[in-house]
Design a protein around this motif. Structure first.
Motif, PDB file in Angstrom:
ATOM      1  N   GLU A  38      19.420   0.355  -4.927  1.00  0.00           N
ATOM      2  CA  GLU A  38      18.964   1.504  -5.557  1.00  0.00           C
ATOM      3  C   GLU A  38      20.051   1.734  -6.847  1.00  0.00           C
ATOM      4  OE1 GLU A  38      20.020   6.229  -4.038  1.00  0.00           O
ATOM      5  OE2 GLU A  38      19.384   4.908  -2.449  1.00  0.00           O
ATOM      6  N   ARG A  39      19.518   2.023  -7.688  1.00  0.00           N
ATOM      7  CA  ARG A  39      20.364   2.263  -9.115  1.00  0.00           C
ATOM      8  C   ARG A  39      21.000   3.710  -9.113  1.00  0.00           C
ATOM      9  NH1 ARG A  39      19.211   0.436 -14.794  1.00  0.00           N
ATOM     10  NH2 ARG A  39      18.944  -1.510 -13.598  1.00  0.00           N
ATOM     11  N   VAL A  40      22.279   3.812  -9.343  1.00  0.00           N
ATOM     12  CA  VAL A  40      22.974   4.838  -9.235  1.00  0.00           C
ATOM     13  C   VAL A  40      23.556   5.205 -10.447  1.00  0.00           C
ATOM     14  CG1 VAL A  40      25.084   6.068  -8.366  1.00  0.00           C
ATOM     15  CG2 VAL A  40      23.857   4.251  -6.804  1.00  0.00           C
ATOM     16  N   PRO A  41      23.157   6.519 -10.893  1.00  0.00           N
ATOM     17  CA  PRO A  41      23.755   7.066 -12.254  1.00  0.00           C
ATOM     18  C   PRO A  41      25.264   6.959 -12.356  1.00  0.00           C
ATOM     19  CG  PRO A  41      22.074   8.778 -11.471  1.00  0.00           C
ATOM     20  CD  PRO A  41      22.545   7.609 -10.267  1.00  0.00           C
ATOM     21  N   PRO A  42      25.801   6.533 -13.548  1.00  0.00           N
ATOM     22  CA  PRO A  42      27.116   6.561 -13.470  1.00  0.00           C
ATOM     23  C   PRO A  42      27.940   8.027 -13.364  1.00  0.00           C
ATOM     24  CG  PRO A  42      26.139   5.686 -15.625  1.00  0.00           C
ATOM     25  CD  PRO A  42      25.290   6.252 -14.916  1.00  0.00           C
ATOM     26  N   LEU A  52      28.573  -0.591  -2.923  1.00  0.00           N
ATOM     27  CA  LEU A  52      28.360  -0.148  -4.711  1.00  0.00           C
ATOM     28  C   LEU A  52      28.883  -1.301  -5.632  1.00  0.00           C
ATOM     29  CD1 LEU A  52      27.221   2.137  -6.399  1.00  0.00           C
ATOM     30  CD2 LEU A  52      29.469   2.995  -6.505  1.00  0.00           C
ATOM     31  N   SER A  53      27.895  -2.006  -6.515  1.00  0.00           N
ATOM     32  CA  SER A  53      28.455  -2.755  -7.329  1.00  0.00           C
ATOM     33  C   SER A  53      28.404  -2.409  -8.667  1.00  0.00           C
ATOM     34  CB  SER A  53      27.806  -4.268  -7.062  1.00  0.00           C
ATOM     35  OG  SER A  53      26.410  -4.108  -7.388  1.00  0.00           O
ATOM     36  N   CYS A  54      29.194  -2.832  -9.769  1.00  0.00           N
ATOM     37  CA  CYS A  54      29.006  -2.379 -11.183  1.00  0.00           C
ATOM     38  C   CYS A  54      28.586  -3.635 -11.712  1.00  0.00           C
ATOM     39  CB  CYS A  54      30.381  -2.250 -11.451  1.00  0.00           C
ATOM     40  SG  CYS A  54      30.390  -1.663 -13.154  1.00  0.00           S
ATOM     41  N   GLN A  55      27.515  -3.741 -12.529  1.00  0.00           N
ATOM     42  CA  GLN A  55      27.014  -4.670 -12.992  1.00  0.00           C
ATOM     43  C   GLN A  55      26.769  -4.471 -14.566  1.00  0.00           C
ATOM     44  OE1 GLN A  55      23.092  -4.859 -11.491  1.00  0.00           O
ATOM     45  NE2 GLN A  55      23.697  -5.625  -9.623  1.00  0.00           N
ATOM     46  N   PHE A  56      26.856  -5.319 -15.525  1.00  0.00           N
ATOM     47  CA  PHE A  56      26.748  -5.486 -16.797  1.00  0.00           C
ATOM     48  C   PHE A  56      25.681  -6.376 -17.270  1.00  0.00           C
ATOM     49  CE2 PHE A  56      31.120  -4.023 -16.157  1.00  0.00           C
ATOM     50  CZ  PHE A  56      31.132  -3.041 -16.880  1.00  0.00           C
ATOM     51  N   ARG A  99      27.439 -11.024 -31.808  1.00  0.00           N
ATOM     52  CA  ARG A  99      28.374  -9.915 -32.081  1.00  0.00           C
ATOM     53  C   ARG A  99      27.979  -8.682 -31.449  1.00  0.00           C
ATOM     54  NH1 ARG A  99      30.943 -10.002 -37.612  1.00  0.00           N
ATOM     55  NH2 ARG A  99      30.832 -12.222 -38.049  1.00  0.00           N
ATOM     56  N   ALA A 100      27.003  -8.672 -30.642  1.00  0.00           N
ATOM     57  CA  ALA A 100      26.647  -7.438 -29.788  1.00  0.00           C
ATOM     58  C   ALA A 100      27.278  -7.253 -28.526  1.00  0.00           C
ATOM     59  CB  ALA A 100      25.077  -7.451 -29.166  1.00  0.00           C
ATOM     60  N   ALA A 101      27.709  -6.299 -27.878  1.00  0.00           N
ATOM     61  CA  ALA A 101      28.499  -5.920 -26.738  1.00  0.00           C
ATOM     62  C   ALA A 101      27.593  -5.822 -25.491  1.00  0.00           C
ATOM     63  CB  ALA A 101      29.180  -4.758 -27.220  1.00  0.00           C
ATOM     64  N   ARG A 102      28.040  -6.504 -24.432  1.00  0.00           N
ATOM     65  CA  ARG A 102      27.672  -6.280 -23.444  1.00  0.00           C
ATOM     66  C   ARG A 102      27.036  -5.034 -23.019  1.00  0.00           C
ATOM     67  NH1 ARG A 102      31.596  -7.743 -18.195  1.00  0.00           N
ATOM     68  NH2 ARG A 102      33.090  -5.982 -18.931  1.00  0.00           N
ATOM     69  N   ARG A 103      25.922  -4.748 -22.393  1.00  0.00           N
ATOM     70  CA  ARG A 103      25.491  -3.480 -21.736  1.00  0.00           C
ATOM     71  C   ARG A 103      25.826  -3.152 -20.509  1.00  0.00           C
ATOM     72  NH1 ARG A 103      19.364  -4.080 -22.686  1.00  0.00           N
ATOM     73  NH2 ARG A 103      20.061  -6.074 -21.670  1.00  0.00           N
ATOM     74  N   GLY A 104      26.206  -1.886 -20.376  1.00  0.00           N
ATOM     75  CA  GLY A 104      26.759  -1.412 -18.736  1.00  0.00           C
ATOM     76  C   GLY A 104      27.677  -0.525 -18.941  1.00  0.00           C
ATOM     77  N   PRO A 105      28.140  -0.348 -17.948  1.00  0.00           N
ATOM     78  CA  PRO A 105      27.904  -0.645 -16.627  1.00  0.00           C
ATOM     79  C   PRO A 105      26.853   0.097 -16.084  1.00  0.00           C
ATOM     80  CG  PRO A 105      29.819   1.005 -16.412  1.00  0.00           C
ATOM     81  CD  PRO A 105      29.435   0.762 -18.272  1.00  0.00           C
ATOM     82  N   TYR A 106      26.199  -0.739 -15.216  1.00  0.00           N
ATOM     83  CA  TYR A 106      24.988  -0.032 -14.342  1.00  0.00           C
ATOM     84  C   TYR A 106      25.643  -0.412 -12.724  1.00  0.00           C
ATOM     85  CZ  TYR A 106      22.364  -0.778 -18.604  1.00  0.00           C
ATOM     86  OH  TYR A 106      22.071  -0.793 -19.779  1.00  0.00           O
ATOM     87  N   VAL A 117      29.233   8.325  -4.925  1.00  0.00           N
ATOM     88  CA  VAL A 117      28.746   7.320  -3.842  1.00  0.00           C
ATOM     89  C   VAL A 117      29.797   6.197  -3.174  1.00  0.00           C
ATOM     90  CG1 VAL A 117      27.044   5.456  -3.867  1.00  0.00           C
ATOM     91  CG2 VAL A 117      26.412   7.705  -5.050  1.00  0.00           C
ATOM     92  N   GLN A 118      30.593   6.082  -4.106  1.00  0.00           N
ATOM     93  CA  GLN A 118      31.575   4.912  -3.653  1.00  0.00           C
ATOM     94  C   GLN A 118      32.560   5.670  -2.348  1.00  0.00           C
ATOM     95  OE1 GLN A 118      32.155   1.583  -4.405  1.00  0.00           O
ATOM     96  NE2 GLN A 118      33.350   1.763  -2.496  1.00  0.00           N
TER      97      GLN A 118
END
Length: 126
Positions: free
Chosen positions: A62-66, A30-34, A41-48, A72-73
């Motif tokens: 496979e995308r995993v909901p937060p 399982l990885s956490c992506q941004f 000035r915009a903030a990065r989006r995520g985590p995904y 899942v971990q």
């Protein structure tokens, strides 16, 4: 019976019980992506969260909901634990097999085979 064989059998049974106790697992990691920010000035989006791995030689992702990521971990960690237990089981079973093969079963009365006599089965002249 040697105590070593008994200890190996106990270890083997213990490993099987531990593997049997694992009721949930997920293969992969399982990885956490941004995603980077769109502007200065915009903030990065995520985590995904993304579950990735290989199954039968094919890569999967496979995308995993937060809200499901912690579970899942834990499942991924159980998979790694299961793999380690399985490897230990193979090692112990190999050691047990080698120990059984090295141990003589019982004392055998060994007598060498006699070679057949050279006569043709006819009675010798007297």
């Amino acid at each position: 019976m040697k105590p070593n064989l008994d200890a190996l059998r106990q270890k083997q049974q213990s490993l099987l019980q531990q593997m049997q106790g694992i009721d949930r697992l997920r293969r992969g990691s399982l990885s956490c992506q941004f995603f980077p920010a769109a502007g200065p000035r915009a903030a990065r989006r995520g985590p995904y969260y993304v579950l990735q791995g290989f199954l039968r030689g094919q890569k999967f992702s496979e995308r995993v909901p937060p809200d499901q990521a912690p579970q899942v971990q834990q499942d991924v960690d159980r998979y790694r634990r299961f793999q380690a237990l399985a490897e230990d089981y193979v090692t112990v079973t190999d050691q047990l097999t080698r120990a059984q093969d090295a141990q003589p079963d019982t004392k055998k009365n060994f007598s060498p085979q006699r070679s057949p006599t050279r006569n043709s089965g006819k009675a010798s002249p007297s």
